[in-house]
Scaffold this motif. Structure first.
Motif, short mmCIF file in Angstrom:
data_model
loop_
_atom_site.label_atom_id
_atom_site.label_comp_id
_atom_site.label_asym_id
_atom_site.label_seq_id
_atom_site.Cartn_x
_atom_site.Cartn_y
_atom_site.Cartn_z
N ASP A 1 0.81 -1.22 0.00
CA ASP A 1 0.00 0.00 0.00
C ASP A 1 0.85 1.27 0.00
N HIS A 2 2.10 1.17 -0.36
CA HIS A 2 2.96 2.35 -0.46
C HIS A 2 2.71 2.99 -1.83
N PHE B 1 4.37 5.28 -6.73
CA PHE B 1 3.61 4.97 -7.93
C PHE B 1 2.93 6.23 -8.47
N MET B 2 2.28 6.99 -7.60
CA MET B 2 1.58 8.19 -8.04
C MET B 2 2.57 9.23 -8.57
N ARG C 1 -1.58 -7.85 -6.68
CA ARG C 1 -1.08 -6.48 -6.59
C ARG C 1 -2.27 -5.56 -6.35
N ALA C 2 -2.00 -4.30 -6.15
CA ALA C 2 -3.08 -3.33 -5.94
C ALA C 2 -4.04 -3.37 -7.13
N ASP C 3 -5.34 -3.27 -6.85
CA ASP C 3 -6.36 -3.40 -7.87
C ASP C 3 -6.21 -2.33 -8.95
#
Length: 446
Positions: free
Chosen positions: A181-182, A186-187, A212-214
């Motif tokens: 959740d880091h 990514f952003m 992985r993150a959705d």
């Protein structure tokens, strides 16, 4: 259906389909589409639905039909819903729908223009008898059973698809979603890529079957917080149709109406004992299903892209599947990376054959080891010996320079045959993708 042409004149033919409460068949066709196609067949006297749903859901499905179509073709409508939905009591399957309720709904259905009424699973002689009495005694439907129809809010054109109409090369950059959740790095990378020329970001859906993150939630977050267009990938592997439709409704509410549909990589062998794949449909069936959500379920149509493997040994078969995808509603393709001469030839053939937009895949290879791995262990990718040998003996910096040089050359080779470039970020090396986009712009490829 040749037997229809030789039927006995006294024979009355009814063709009926089992449709779910969402109005879709198990193969992804809408009930409306099935009935209209069947009504055009010679020898069919009536078409309709039976089984699978209760009377109220059957009524809602029938509301989507254009009754004048069947009247113009002289085809009667038939309807035989279940008594309701089953409950298992011990070893018995019980339908709790009462004959009175069933009869009231069927009277409403009669006044929608259905000529032949009946019952399927769970209906008893009492249901049929009560329905017949209701039809005879109450020529008007019970107004308490009618639902007020909500107003429909139609939305503007999908901004992602609007970019394709500008007749300029479009750039899509793929970023793998985070494993945790880091989200900040990514952003930050998404924002940098957008500033440097990416028209939209594509996000894989649990690539190679590992969590992985959705991708869809990330697409919503990117659009909402950064104002950047995102194209989430959606696999058929991890969700049944109920979960898929729920997710699509959420995307539509966030004004995201474009996605890439793929069947999905198989589950890794080390996870198969714990995690089971869910393949309710394949990518072609899913595309057809999504196409039919508009306008009944969503206020704007979805624009769906498909995958095209230009490295396939039997590329003719790939083209057949691609044409089936277009028939199902796919409007464009993202290709596997072009890293060998045969892939380029296959891309040229795809350009001649397919109607949709094509984004040519470019994957910068950053080292000899990376090239060896892609060539030998990654399904759907073929690396030429010439490219493989060009990396031998290079250090990290030299490997990146070679990646940039070869990627620009590939872009020049495929440019006449594509509507844009699909850039795949290797090992989160966003700086390399920025350099690549800058070079493509300098070379007037964008």
């Amino acid at each position: 259906m040749e037997w229809l042409n030789s039927q006995d004149e006294e024979c009355f033919v009814i063709v009926s389909f089992a449709i779910g409460s969402d109005g879709m068949s198990q193969s992804g066709f809408t009930g409306k589409e099935l009935l209209e196609k069947t009504a055009l067949l010679d020898g069919v006297d009536a078409v309709g639905f039976n089984c699978k749903v209760g009377p109220n859901h059957m009524k809602m499905i029938l509301k989507d039909l254009d009754l004048s179509f069947f009247q113009d073709h002289g085809t009667l409508l038939y309807c035989a819903p279940n008594a309701g939905y089953p409950t298992v009591l011990g070893r018995r399957v019980v339908y709790s729908g009462s004959p009175e309720y069933f009869a009231g709904i069927m009277n409403s259905i009669r006044h929608m223009g259905v000529s032949i009424l009946g019952g399927c699973c769970g209906t008893t002689p009492d249901h049929i008898r009560t329905m017949a009495e209701e039809l005879n005694q109450n020529p008007q439907p019970d107004p308490s059973l009618e639902e007020e129809q909500p107003s429909v809010e139609y939305k503007t054109e999908d901004p992602l698809w609007a970019k394709f109409k500008q007749n300029k090369k479009v750039v899509a950059v793929e970023l793998d979603p985070p494993k945790n959740d880091h989200i900040a790095p990514f952003m930050k990378n998404v924002s940098l890529l957008a500033r440097k020329g990416a028209d939209f970001i594509t996000i894989a859906d649990c690539p190679i079957g590992r969590p992985r993150a959705d991708s869809c939630l990330l697409a919503c977050k990117i659009k909402r917080e950064l104002g950047i267009l995102a194209l989430p990938h959606m696999t058929c592997r991890d969700r049944n149709l109920n979960a898929t439709k729920a997710l699509l409704l959420g995307l539509a509410m966030e004004d995201i109406h474009s996605m890439l549909l793929v069947t999905g990589d198989p589950m890794p062998s080390d996870l198969r004992d714990e995690v089971k794949s869910v393949f309710s449909v394949n990518s072609r069936q899913l595309a057809r299903y999504i196409s039919n959500l508009y306008p009944e379920s969503v206020c704007a149509p979805f624009h769906m892209f498909g995958a095209l493997n230009v490295n396939a040994v039997n590329f003719e078969k790939q083209l057949e599947l691609a044409k089936e995808k277009e028939e199902a509603g796919i409007c464009g393709f993202l290709t596997q990376p072009v890293l060998c001469p045969q892939a380029l030839e296959n891309l040229k053939l795809a350009r001649k054959t397919l109607k949709g937009k094509i984004l040519g895949g470019i994957l910068p290879i950053v080292s000899y080891r990376n090239a060896l791995f892609l060539k030998n262990e990654v399904s759907g990718i073929d690396v030429s010996d010439e490219i493989l040998n060009s990396y031998e003996g290079l250090d990290k910096a030299q490997g990146e320079e070679m990646a940039l040089k070869l990627s620009v050359k590939i872009a020049k080779d495929i440019e006449p045959y594509v509507d844009g470039f699909y850039l795949m970020t290797p090992f989160s090396r966003v700086h390399l993708m920025v350099r690549l986009m800058n070079q493509l712009e300098e070379d007037h490829l964008l």
